[in-house]
Write an enzyme that holds these catalytic residues in place. Structure first.
Site, PDB file in Angstrom:
ATOM      1  N   ASP A  18       0.870  -1.169   0.000  1.00 38.68           N
ATOM      2  CA  ASP A  18       0.000   0.000   0.000  1.00 38.68           C
ATOM      3  C   ASP A  18       0.919   1.234   0.000  1.00 38.68           C
ATOM      4  OD1 ASP A  18      -2.338   1.661   0.505  1.00 38.68           O
ATOM      5  OD2 ASP A  18      -1.515   1.842   2.532  1.00 38.68           O
ATOM      6  N   ASP A  20      -0.112   5.112   0.834  1.00 36.90           N
ATOM      7  CA  ASP A  20      -0.324   6.121   1.877  1.00 36.90           C
ATOM      8  C   ASP A  20      -0.529   5.448   3.232  1.00 36.90           C
ATOM      9  OD1 ASP A  20      -0.263   7.645  -0.378  1.00 36.90           O
ATOM     10  OD2 ASP A  20      -2.399   8.131  -0.377  1.00 36.90           O
ATOM     11  N   GLN A  62      -6.482   5.476  -5.175  1.00 35.39           N
ATOM     12  CA  GLN A  62      -6.326   6.932  -5.302  1.00 35.39           C
ATOM     13  C   GLN A  62      -7.666   7.532  -5.749  1.00 35.39           C
ATOM     14  OE1 GLN A  62      -3.822   8.876  -4.328  1.00 35.39           O
ATOM     15  NE2 GLN A  62      -2.748   7.073  -3.557  1.00 35.39           N
ATOM     16  N   SER A  63      -8.631   7.430  -4.854  1.00 37.08           N
ATOM     17  CA  SER A  63      -9.970   7.908  -5.200  1.00 37.08           C
ATOM     18  C   SER A  63     -10.038   9.434  -5.273  1.00 37.08           C
ATOM     19  CB  SER A  63     -10.987   7.391  -4.183  1.00 37.08           C
ATOM     20  OG  SER A  63     -10.756   7.986  -2.914  1.00 37.08           O
ATOM     21  N   LYS A 119      -9.161  -1.638  -3.954  1.00 38.45           N
ATOM     22  CA  LYS A 119      -9.087  -2.503  -2.780  1.00 38.45           C
ATOM     23  C   LYS A 119     -10.317  -2.273  -1.903  1.00 38.45           C
ATOM     24  CE  LYS A 119      -5.064  -0.686  -1.795  1.00 38.45           C
ATOM     25  NZ  LYS A 119      -3.817  -0.297  -1.115  1.00 38.45           N
ATOM     26  N   ASP A 144      -1.670  -0.775   5.679  1.00 33.87           N
ATOM     27  CA  ASP A 144      -2.059  -0.267   6.999  1.00 33.87           C
ATOM     28  C   ASP A 144      -3.570  -0.295   7.202  1.00 33.87           C
ATOM     29  OD1 ASP A 144      -2.631   1.817   5.198  1.00 33.87           O
ATOM     30  OD2 ASP A 144      -2.516   3.287   6.825  1.00 33.87           O
TER      31      ASP A 144
HETATM   32 MG   LIG Z   1      -3.044   3.130   3.472  1.00 28.61          MG
END
Ligand SMILES: [Mg+2]
Length: 319
Positions: A18, A20, A62-63, A119, A144
């Site tokens: 992942d 961010d 990346q919405s 995801k 995360d």
């Molecule tokens: Mg994340």
């Protein structure tokens, strides 16, 4: 070695990451390369995984693109900045991202879409596997958020959930069906390195289908761990505290049982007879001292009988 085994060994293994909150600090929608801050230890952790022979592939929702907060060019610029900060030793092999989002929050029409790449669906991982010849069963997903774990599991990978302080979700939400929990990316890399040569995960196809279907339907995904062959059956991370509580409660109950006096009416009768025997013995002794031999003899005889009864009860009730 069979052809299937040769093909299996030839396939590459990867660590999907992942972005961010995992590789970089999560500051919300990262819409400017200048905002990029690597997570502590990220470069060393990724270099370690690279040295261990893994491809490094980013898989990121990346919405913000669909929400109109940034463009795909911004995503590319941020990814380029991440690659620059990581350097060659921790070089990433590929970036995959999903700019799509379904529902009213998606204000950019061309990105309003129910995508298999988003995801917790595994679309990005499967696409990467096809394009780079990656064996998903020998690969790992680190993230995360529970959706990272779900995507990894649905693809057939082993999973590590980062449970560090930088995460934004609460602990119960974080306890999904990850194979391992790690406090940081550094710790996650050590876990992957330690267990990388374990038997690959073999998903039972019906279970995988059920999980994928549940995710596709928007339902909470099943938390039953994937069936594995030759791999220790770990309880889902979320069940560990409950399991520990259950063990503690059982120990408490056993301890209380040990401390409880083993009461029974027969033992109470034995105790009363013992007291009576003592009283009768003392009474007979007093009679003996006072010169009343006949009375003393009968009372001492009574004491002996009571004591005999008491001993009999004690012997017959002993466990
Ligand atoms: Mg994340």
């Amino acid at each position: 070695m069979s052809n299937a085994d040769r093909a299996h060994r030839a396939a590459r293994r990867a660590v999907f990451l992942d972005r961010d909150g995992t590789i970089i600090e999560d500051t919300g929608f990262v819409d400017d390369p200048a905002k990029v801050r690597l997570a502590p230890g990220a470069a060393d952790a990724l270099a370690r995984l690279r040295r261990a022979g893994f491809m490094l592939v980013v898989a990121s929702n990346q919405s913000g693109v669909a929400r109109g907060l940034m463009t795909e060019e911004t995503v590319h610029a941020v990814n380029a900045r991440i690659a620059e900060l990581l350097g060659d030793k921790a070089g990433l092999d590929a970036f995959y991202y999903c700019p799509f989002l379904d529902g009213d929050e998606a204000v950019v029409g061309e990105y309003r879409k129910d995508s298999d790449w988003r995801k917790p669906r595994p679309g990005m991982l499967r696409a990467a596997a096809r394009e780079h010849g990656i064996d998903l069963r020998r690969s790992w997903m680190i993230g995360d958020a529970p959706r990272d774990v779900e995507a990894g599991r649905a693809a057939g990978c082993r999973t590590v959930l980062l449970a560090g302080a930088t995460a934004g979700t609460s602990p119960p939400e974080r306890c999904s069906a990850a194979d391992y929990l790690a406090a940081s990316l550094t710790e996650a890399a050590k876990i992957v390195e330690q267990f990388m040569d374990g038997q690959p995960v073999i998903l039972e196809e019906p279970a995988a289908q059920a999980r994928a279907s549940a995710i596709a339907a928007g339902a909470e995904a099943p938390t039953t761990p994937a069936t594995s062959v030759g791999w220790p059956a770990l309880p889902p991370a979320g069940e560990v505290p409950a399991l520990l509580r259950e063990i503690r409660d059982q120990l408490d109950r056993a301890h209380r049982r040990e401390r409880q006096p083993d009461f029974s009416f027969v033992k109470l009768l034995g105790t009363l007879l013992q007291l009576l025997a003592i009283v009768a013995g003392l009474w007979g002794t007093v009679s003996l001292v006072s010169g009343s031999d006949a009375a003393a003899a009968s009372r001492l005889l009574l004491a002996c009988l009571l004591q005999l009864m008491c001993v009999t009860i004690h012997v017959t009730t002993r466990e």
